[in-house]
Write an enzyme that holds these catalytic residues in place. Structure first.
Site, PDB file in Angstrom:
ATOM      1  N   HIS A  72      -4.840  -5.173  -8.410  1.00  0.00           N
ATOM      2  CA  HIS A  72      -5.801  -4.152  -7.990  1.00  0.00           C
ATOM      3  C   HIS A  72      -7.214  -4.755  -7.989  1.00  0.00           C
ATOM      4  O   HIS A  72      -7.605  -5.414  -8.955  1.00  0.00           O
ATOM      5  CB  HIS A  72      -5.739  -2.947  -8.932  1.00  0.00           C
ATOM      6  CG  HIS A  72      -6.576  -1.812  -8.442  1.00  0.00           C
ATOM      7  ND1 HIS A  72      -6.219  -1.028  -7.358  1.00  0.00           N
ATOM      8  CD2 HIS A  72      -7.789  -1.353  -8.856  1.00  0.00           C
ATOM      9  CE1 HIS A  72      -7.170  -0.141  -7.137  1.00  0.00           C
ATOM     10  NE2 HIS A  72      -8.138  -0.320  -8.034  1.00  0.00           N
ATOM     11  N   ASN A 118       1.412  -5.121 -10.280  1.00  0.00           N
ATOM     12  CA  ASN A 118       0.566  -4.831  -9.120  1.00  0.00           C
ATOM     13  C   ASN A 118      -0.805  -5.459  -9.319  1.00  0.00           C
ATOM     14  O   ASN A 118      -1.293  -5.583 -10.443  1.00  0.00           O
ATOM     15  CB  ASN A 118       0.404  -3.312  -8.965  1.00  0.00           C
ATOM     16  CG  ASN A 118      -0.433  -2.936  -7.752  1.00  0.00           C
ATOM     17  OD1 ASN A 118      -0.257  -3.486  -6.666  1.00  0.00           O
ATOM     18  ND2 ASN A 118      -1.371  -2.013  -7.933  1.00  0.00           N
ATOM     19  N   LEU A 152       4.442   4.556  -5.547  1.00  0.00           N
ATOM     20  CA  LEU A 152       5.863   4.501  -5.870  1.00  0.00           C
ATOM     21  C   LEU A 152       6.251   5.614  -6.840  1.00  0.00           C
ATOM     22  O   LEU A 152       5.471   5.986  -7.722  1.00  0.00           O
ATOM     23  CB  LEU A 152       6.193   3.131  -6.462  1.00  0.00           C
ATOM     24  CG  LEU A 152       6.011   1.991  -5.443  1.00  0.00           C
ATOM     25  CD1 LEU A 152       5.903   0.648  -6.137  1.00  0.00           C
ATOM     26  CD2 LEU A 152       7.139   1.986  -4.425  1.00  0.00           C
ATOM     27  N   MET A 210       0.820  -1.207   0.000  1.00  0.00           N
ATOM     28  CA  MET A 210       0.000   0.000   0.000  1.00  0.00           C
ATOM     29  C   MET A 210       0.862   1.269   0.000  1.00  0.00           C
ATOM     30  O   MET A 210       0.784   2.094   0.918  1.00  0.00           O
ATOM     31  CB  MET A 210      -0.953  -0.020   1.205  1.00  0.00           C
ATOM     32  CG  MET A 210      -1.802  -1.275   1.308  1.00  0.00           C
ATOM     33  SD  MET A 210      -2.671  -1.702  -0.207  1.00  0.00           S
ATOM     34  CE  MET A 210      -4.119  -0.706  -0.012  1.00  0.00           C
ATOM     35  N   ASP A 216      -2.011   2.925 -10.046  1.00  0.00           N
ATOM     36  CA  ASP A 216      -2.910   1.941 -10.671  1.00  0.00           C
ATOM     37  C   ASP A 216      -3.065   2.200 -12.177  1.00  0.00           C
ATOM     38  O   ASP A 216      -4.134   1.935 -12.743  1.00  0.00           O
ATOM     39  CB  ASP A 216      -4.283   1.936  -9.980  1.00  0.00           C
ATOM     40  CG  ASP A 216      -4.172   1.612  -8.499  1.00  0.00           C
ATOM     41  OD1 ASP A 216      -3.306   0.803  -8.136  1.00  0.00           O
ATOM     42  OD2 ASP A 216      -4.950   2.180  -7.701  1.00  0.00           O
ATOM     43  N   SER A 276      -7.702  -6.752 -11.496  1.00  0.00           N
ATOM     44  CA  SER A 276      -6.750  -6.462 -12.571  1.00  0.00           C
ATOM     45  C   SER A 276      -5.326  -6.676 -12.083  1.00  0.00           C
ATOM     46  O   SER A 276      -5.017  -6.431 -10.914  1.00  0.00           O
ATOM     47  CB  SER A 276      -6.864  -4.992 -13.018  1.00  0.00           C
ATOM     48  OG  SER A 276      -8.185  -4.658 -13.372  1.00  0.00           O
TER      49      SER A 276
HETATM   50  C1  GRF Z   1      -5.942  -6.915  -2.147  1.00  0.00           C
HETATM   51  O1  GRF Z   1      -7.324  -6.743  -2.275  1.00  0.00           O
HETATM   52  C2  GRF Z   1      -5.202  -6.138  -3.204  1.00  0.00           C
HETATM   53  O2  GRF Z   1      -5.872  -6.076  -4.431  1.00  0.00           O
HETATM   54  C3  GRF Z   1      -5.137  -4.760  -2.588  1.00  0.00           C
HETATM   55  O3  GRF Z   1      -4.876  -5.017  -1.219  1.00  0.00           O
HETATM   56  C4  GRF Z   1      -5.430  -6.283  -0.862  1.00  0.00           C
HETATM   57  C5  GRF Z   1      -4.348  -7.088  -0.198  1.00  0.00           C
HETATM   58  O4  GRF Z   1      -4.830  -8.248   0.417  1.00  0.00           O
HETATM   59  N1  GRF Z   1      -4.159  -3.946  -3.242  1.00  0.00           N
HETATM   60  P1  GRF Z   1      -3.829  -9.303   1.068  1.00  0.00           P
HETATM   61  O5  GRF Z   1      -2.912  -8.540   2.019  1.00  0.00           O
HETATM   62  O6  GRF Z   1      -3.044  -9.963  -0.027  1.00  0.00           O
HETATM   63  O7  GRF Z   1      -4.687 -10.284   1.805  1.00  0.00           O
END
Ligand code: GRF
Length: 191
Positions: A112, A110, A98, A95, A148, A139
């Protein structure tokens, strides 16, 4: 026979990290064996650290809060990644936004939780659920300096069911994520 090394970056729960480790790590696809050589978290209490341990993988902690600028943090990530012979970096629930310090030097993908380019940003699941869309989805895209926004390389969708709850929507989203991200890694590293 070739070995391809991946690095996985995550911030929290790590369910996608675990899906990758289950489906891809130390597995051979055609002539290619894929290994997770490096795990990095920007949060010292991320549950993913415990998941990685189950696979005998240590996680390197690089806390963004210890750096003055985004660029300084990104440089620390790049320096760590470049110590290893990494073929692909995977952001699995990482999270952080970058900067070009990272994106210009590192080939990364990544995950999403929406059908990009719709619902970019941190609230994609809730916003897509609250929209009038009859489908949701996930995605995988190349990482660029636009949040994104890099080239989309894979997408999967699901149908909105009658009276679907947010919890069910989230569950569908995550179960698609756990398939699409490992498969994207395999596709990129074996093509
Ligand atoms: C996922 O939904 C991903 O798409 C988003 O953050 C969440 C991460 O979940 N960017 P986890 O930590 O892999 O359980």
């Amino acid at each position: 026979m070739s070995v391809k090394n991946i690095a996985i970056l995550f911030s929290g729960n790590g369910s996608n990290l675990e899906a990758i480790l289950n489906k891809v790590h130390n597995k051979t696809f055609g002539n290619t064996t894929i290994k997770c050589t490096l795990c990095i978290s920007n949060k010292p209490d991320a549950y993913g650290i415990i998941r990685a341990k189950k696979f005998e993988l240590d996680t390197i902690i690089i806390e963004n809060k210890n750096f003055k600028t985004r660029e300084d943090f990104d440089k620390a990530l790049v320096d760590e990644i470049q110590k290893y012979d990494i073929d692909l970096v995977v952001l699995a629930g990482f999270m952080r936004i970058l900067t070009p310090v990272f994106t210009s030097q590192i080939k990364a993908i990544n995950l999403h939780p929406s059908i990009l380019p719709l619902f970019k940003g941190a609230h994609a699941i809730k916003e897509s659920f609250q929209s009038e869309m009859m489908v949701g989805g996930v995605s995988v895209h190349m990482v660029s300096e636009e949040l994104d926004g890099g080239k989309i390389i894979a997408q999967e969708t699901f149908k909105r069911e009658k009276n679907m709850s947010l919890e069910k929507w989230e569950e569908k989203t995550h179960s698609l994520e756990h398939e699409i991200l490992p498969q994207s890694i395999i596709n990129l590293l074996t093509e």
